[in-house]
Design an enzyme around this catalytic site. Sequence first.
Site, PDB file in Angstrom:
ATOM      1  CE1 TYR A 104      46.828  37.254  43.540  1.00  0.00           C
ATOM      2  CE2 TYR A 104      45.082  35.697  44.047  1.00  0.00           C
ATOM      3  CZ  TYR A 104      46.383  35.953  43.673  1.00  0.00           C
ATOM      4  OH  TYR A 104      47.235  34.913  43.449  1.00  0.00           O
ATOM      5  CE  LYS A 201      49.459  36.245  50.099  1.00  0.00           C
ATOM      6  NZ  LYS A 201      48.527  35.419  49.475  1.00  0.00           N
TER       7      LYS A 201
END
Length: 383
Positions: A104, A201
């Site tokens: 990420y 998430k």
Amino acid sequence: MTARRLGISTVAVHGAATRRPDWAPVAPPIFQSSTFTNPVGSEEEILYSRYGTNPTQVALAKKYALLEGTEDALFVASGSGATALAHLAILRPGDHLLSSEWIYGGTRQLFDQEFARLGIEVSYVRPDRVREWRKSMRKTTRAIFIETPTNPLLRVIDVRPVAALARDSGLALLVDATFASPVNCRPAELGADVVITSATKYLNGHSDVIAGAVAGSTPFIEEVRRLMRMWGQSIDPHAAWLVDRGLRTLAVRMERHNANGLAVARWAEKQRWITKVHYPGLDSHPDHEIATELLSGYGGMVGLELRGGPEAAMRLLSRLNLIIHAPSLAGVESLVSEPRLTSHRELSPAERERLGIPDGFLRLSCGIEDAEDIIGDLEQAGK
Ligand SMILES: Cc1ncc(COP(=O)(O)O)c(C=O)c1O
């Protein structure tokens, strides 16, 4: 007699299987309090929400440790906070961190900008080549970091040989498995010492909370807790309660995310206007075999490249109705974003191209809507 280990769906709902007293609430209470009364003169642990000792925070952490199969766990204020604290609990100035280069963009920034400032050196390797890991180790290497499945290419890394290398070399292996959730993959079972997740998430799953979690051994979590207190990173009790509420449906949500991801990827592969589909559940994905071995489901994330590149992507995005153009992922509603403008915007176009993320790459997070409706929206917008 050893108790039978509870199934993941049961743990997500109940945590440990303990009989409740009569008249106990079925939904867990929320302790929305920063502080708690203290017995006069007590030297016992203080209950204070910045310390992570609020009962709502404690109950959530226990449940998550059970889900990951680790001794202990801790929730903090964001996934990025979890990544930072987990590493800082291990690394000291002068230490070297060996990281996968498929990570990420926010984590990459943390390593390149903040860790550099602290005198912690980070170097990157292609994670699918075990020999590269060995070759890149230094005398000062203290830890290895991997993300799997990767953001945004959905590459699935075989954690096991890297775990063996880390064990043989006395290094800690940290794994961010946000894209899998503990339903699809439990890195500790594959040899990871530390599991990191953005609870924003899948764990929470409703796009209404920012949170993160770290799971590992009791002494390691103690050190993360010490840093969390000092750096003021605790999770708010209300956010913790919402994550717990999300956890209770995690297993059924993941079933639908997995099914929708696969349906959308299979459909997308047949469209002439879509030139490439990145999804570990497809035979065409480079890690399909290892993904099938290591994951219980391929997840809801799908990468798409369109004929016509960035212009075609912009056109599609501006015509979608159901699928929401927004950063982040893993909520009940389908979201789509362009990594060049969101998760990987700090990288140069050339660096993104080298990593296999061309301009126009779309990262689709399939929600739990009916698969035909997600496909229908893509179809009407892409035509
Ligand atoms: C794989 C991964 N890890 C960590 C994070 C950071 O999570 P948060 O936004 O909760 O800080 C993200 C965010 O997108 C991510 O995709």
